[in-house]
Design a protein around this motif. Structure first.
Motif, PDB file in Angstrom:
ATOM      1  N   LEU A 144     -12.559  85.464  65.020  1.00  0.00           N
ATOM      2  CA  LEU A 144     -12.379  84.025  65.258  1.00  0.00           C
ATOM      3  C   LEU A 144     -12.488  83.606  66.717  1.00  0.00           C
ATOM      4  N   HIS A 145     -12.502  84.587  67.649  1.00  0.00           N
ATOM      5  CA  HIS A 145     -12.562  84.148  69.056  1.00  0.00           C
ATOM      6  C   HIS A 145     -13.068  85.216  70.018  1.00  0.00           C
ATOM      7  N   CYS A 146     -14.037  84.833  70.847  1.00  0.00           N
ATOM      8  CA  CYS A 146     -14.404  85.633  72.022  1.00  0.00           C
ATOM      9  C   CYS A 146     -14.895  84.679  73.104  1.00  0.00           C
ATOM     10  N   VAL A 184     -15.235  75.681  70.543  1.00  0.00           N
ATOM     11  CA  VAL A 184     -14.947  75.235  71.905  1.00  0.00           C
ATOM     12  C   VAL A 184     -13.493  75.537  72.206  1.00  0.00           C
ATOM     13  N   GLU A 185     -13.233  76.151  73.345  1.00  0.00           N
ATOM     14  CA  GLU A 185     -11.858  76.454  73.735  1.00  0.00           C
ATOM     15  C   GLU A 185     -11.448  75.471  74.825  1.00  0.00           C
ATOM     16  N   GLY A 186     -10.847  74.365  74.407  1.00  0.00           N
ATOM     17  CA  GLY A 186     -10.409  73.334  75.355  1.00  0.00           C
ATOM     18  C   GLY A 186     -10.976  71.976  74.969  1.00  0.00           C
ATOM     19  N   THR A 215      -6.266  72.710  73.483  1.00  0.00           N
ATOM     20  CA  THR A 215      -6.008  72.812  74.924  1.00  0.00           C
ATOM     21  C   THR A 215      -6.309  74.235  75.366  1.00  0.00           C
ATOM     22  N   TRP A 216      -6.402  74.415  76.706  1.00  0.00           N
ATOM     23  CA  TRP A 216      -6.217  75.762  77.238  1.00  0.00           C
ATOM     24  C   TRP A 216      -4.785  75.786  77.752  1.00  0.00           C
ATOM     25  N   ASN A 217      -4.459  76.530  78.816  1.00  0.00           N
ATOM     26  CA  ASN A 217      -3.055  76.662  79.221  1.00  0.00           C
ATOM     27  C   ASN A 217      -2.486  75.407  79.870  1.00  0.00           C
ATOM     28  N   SER A 234      -4.041  77.706  69.089  1.00  0.00           N
ATOM     29  CA  SER A 234      -3.842  78.756  70.097  1.00  0.00           C
ATOM     30  C   SER A 234      -3.903  78.067  71.468  1.00  0.00           C
ATOM     31  N   HIS A 235      -2.999  78.394  72.370  1.00  0.00           N
ATOM     32  CA  HIS A 235      -2.854  77.814  73.715  1.00  0.00           C
ATOM     33  C   HIS A 235      -1.994  76.544  73.747  1.00  0.00           C
ATOM     34  N   LEU A 236      -1.805  75.857  72.625  1.00  0.00           N
ATOM     35  CA  LEU A 236      -0.983  74.640  72.620  1.00  0.00           C
ATOM     36  C   LEU A 236       0.483  75.031  72.894  1.00  0.00           C
ATOM     37  N   THR A 264      -6.635  80.571  66.343  1.00  0.00           N
ATOM     38  CA  THR A 264      -7.740  81.538  66.339  1.00  0.00           C
ATOM     39  C   THR A 264      -7.389  82.851  67.021  1.00  0.00           C
ATOM     40  N   HIS A 265      -6.495  82.811  68.039  1.00  0.00           N
ATOM     41  CA  HIS A 265      -6.212  84.062  68.759  1.00  0.00           C
ATOM     42  C   HIS A 265      -4.799  84.035  69.341  1.00  0.00           C
ATOM     43  N   SER A 266      -3.828  84.367  68.451  1.00  0.00           N
ATOM     44  CA  SER A 266      -2.410  84.381  68.839  1.00  0.00           C
ATOM     45  C   SER A 266      -1.676  85.453  68.042  1.00  0.00           C
ATOM     46  N   PRO A 298       4.650  83.064  75.520  1.00  0.00           N
ATOM     47  CA  PRO A 298       4.424  81.682  75.037  1.00  0.00           C
ATOM     48  C   PRO A 298       3.083  81.475  74.330  1.00  0.00           C
ATOM     49  N   ARG A 299       2.126  82.391  74.528  1.00  0.00           N
ATOM     50  CA  ARG A 299       0.842  82.287  73.820  1.00  0.00           C
ATOM     51  C   ARG A 299       0.942  82.737  72.359  1.00  0.00           C
ATOM     52  N   ASN A 300       2.069  83.392  72.008  1.00  0.00           N
ATOM     53  CA  ASN A 300       2.233  83.881  70.638  1.00  0.00           C
ATOM     54  C   ASN A 300       2.958  82.848  69.781  1.00  0.00           C
ATOM     55  N   SER A 328     -10.267  88.459  68.495  1.00  0.00           N
ATOM     56  CA  SER A 328     -10.230  89.551  69.475  1.00  0.00           C
ATOM     57  C   SER A 328      -9.944  89.108  70.911  1.00  0.00           C
ATOM     58  N   ASP A 329     -10.475  87.923  71.279  1.00  0.00           N
ATOM     59  CA  ASP A 329     -10.407  87.466  72.677  1.00  0.00           C
ATOM     60  C   ASP A 329     -11.247  88.353  73.599  1.00  0.00           C
ATOM     61  N   TYR A 330     -12.222  89.069  73.043  1.00  0.00           N
ATOM     62  CA  TYR A 330     -13.112  89.891  73.871  1.00  0.00           C
ATOM     63  C   TYR A 330     -13.787  89.030  74.942  1.00  0.00           C
TER      64      TYR A 330
HETATM   65 ZN   LIG Z   1      -7.846  81.831  74.828  1.00  0.00          ZN
END
Ligand SMILES: [Zn+2]
Length: 327
Positions: free
Chosen positions: A6-8, A120-122, A147-149, A185-187, A206-208, A217-219, A275-277
């Motif tokens: 779901l995410h790289c 899209v991440e953000g 969002t991102w961080n 994820s990131h919210l 997608t990646h938590s 906090p990302r989990n 994965s967040d690869y």
């Molecule tokens: Zn991320």
């Protein structure tokens, strides 16, 4: 082996390495830059088409939006990454196909191609303009991480304290209407809580990982995960070492602890991979991506093949199929 990740951040990492001069990237440190000759087919990062050959592979490729870009700068950056993504598709027509539906995923895989889903991440990619949702849909974007961080026009990421803006609430409704999935994820926790009150369609992470296993906090908290289960969403397990454990190189049991927690919370049909690869450091035994069959074997041995198949492919494919039917 079937794989649905779901995410790289591979597209962003290649884009900034190839299209920007050293020092221009706000995403990559000099150490993270890849050689200028690298491509999606052949590179020194975590995911390359040539090295992943032999895996039936569906990959969500995110266009990562750094928090330094807002408004017109964010739009320009998104468009530059999108052009780069298209250039890689054009260079590899026999190996890679951009897909928008689960039917297209299955066709691509049956033709021996990897299936690429654009995400899209953000939400800053909207540049604060609701009309940009139509542009993202036109590009084939299927998921937007809100969002991102940091804080953007929509809401506040996990490193900031506010909730959703009025624009953010409108943007979520517009994304839902356009058939684009919202990703939390990131919210931050406040934003998650608010979204449960106004989202009209299911959302995903997608990646938590699980915060009750490793406090970051990302989990996701147990309650947040249970909520995603209850709405029929999915959660991608993240390989980032900082989200898995304090250990700088966590072994399989540390990742398994997160999976086990999610399964105990009723997540058999919810757990997936994110994965967040190319966006973070991952354990050495998962670096790079072609080592994923080792994870599949470990999950089969520890949890059984049925869970392994759901985790690796079926839950994500089933989610998008339900989403397409208008769940
Ligand atoms: Zn991320």
């Amino acid at each position: 082996m079937f794989l649905f990740d779901l995410h790289c951040d591979t597209i962003g990492r290649l884009h900034d390495s190839v299209c920007l001069k050293p020092g221009e990237s706000v995403f990559l440190t000099d150490r993270e830059r890849l050689p200028k000759e690298d491509t999606l087919l052949h590179n020194h990062g975590y995911l390359a088409l040539d090295r992943m050959e032999g895996i039936d592979w569906c990959q969500c490729f995110a266009i990562f939006m750094p928090d330094q870009y807002r408004g017109p700068d964010a739009i320009a950056y998104f468009e530059s990454c999108y052009r780069y993504f298209q250039s890689q598709l054009a260079q590899n027509p026999s190996r890679l196909a951009q897909v928008r539906t689960v039917g297209q995923v299955k066709s691509a895989l049956s033709e021996g191609k990897a299936a690429a889903i654009l995400t899209v991440e953000g939400g800053s990619a909207l540049g604060g303009n609701l009309a940009r949702v139509g542009r993202l849909a036109e590009c084939g974007v299927r998921v937007v991480t809100l969002t991102w961080n940091g804080e953007n026009e929509l809401a506040s990421g996990n490193a900031t304290a506010h909730g959703f803006s009025g624009f953010g609430r409108e943007a979520v409704a517009e994304l839902e209407q356009a058939g684009i999935v919202a990703d939390v994820s990131h919210l931050n926790d406040r934003g998650f809580e608010e979204l449960t009150g106004f989202a009209r369609r299911p959302f995903i992470a997608t990646h938590s990982d699980a915060r009750s296993v490793h406090n970051h906090p990302r989990n996701l908290t147990d309650d947040q995960f249970r909520h995603i289960v209850s709405i029929g969403g999915i959660v991608g397990l993240n390989f980032c070492v900082h989200f898995l454990a304090d250990d700088p190189d966590p072994a399989f049991p540390r990742l398994a602890a997160h999976l086990e927690r999610f399964l105990r919370l009723g997540g058999e049909d919810t757990v997936a991979l994110g994965s967040d690869y190319d966006g973070c450091e991952v354990p050495s035994w998962l670096d790079p991506g072609e080592k994923l069959p080792a994870l599949y074997q470990e999950v089969c041995a520890g949890f059984g093949q049925k869970i392994a198949d759901k985790l690796f492919f079926t839950n994500a494919a089933d989610f998008f199929a339900r989403w397409e039917r208008g769940m």
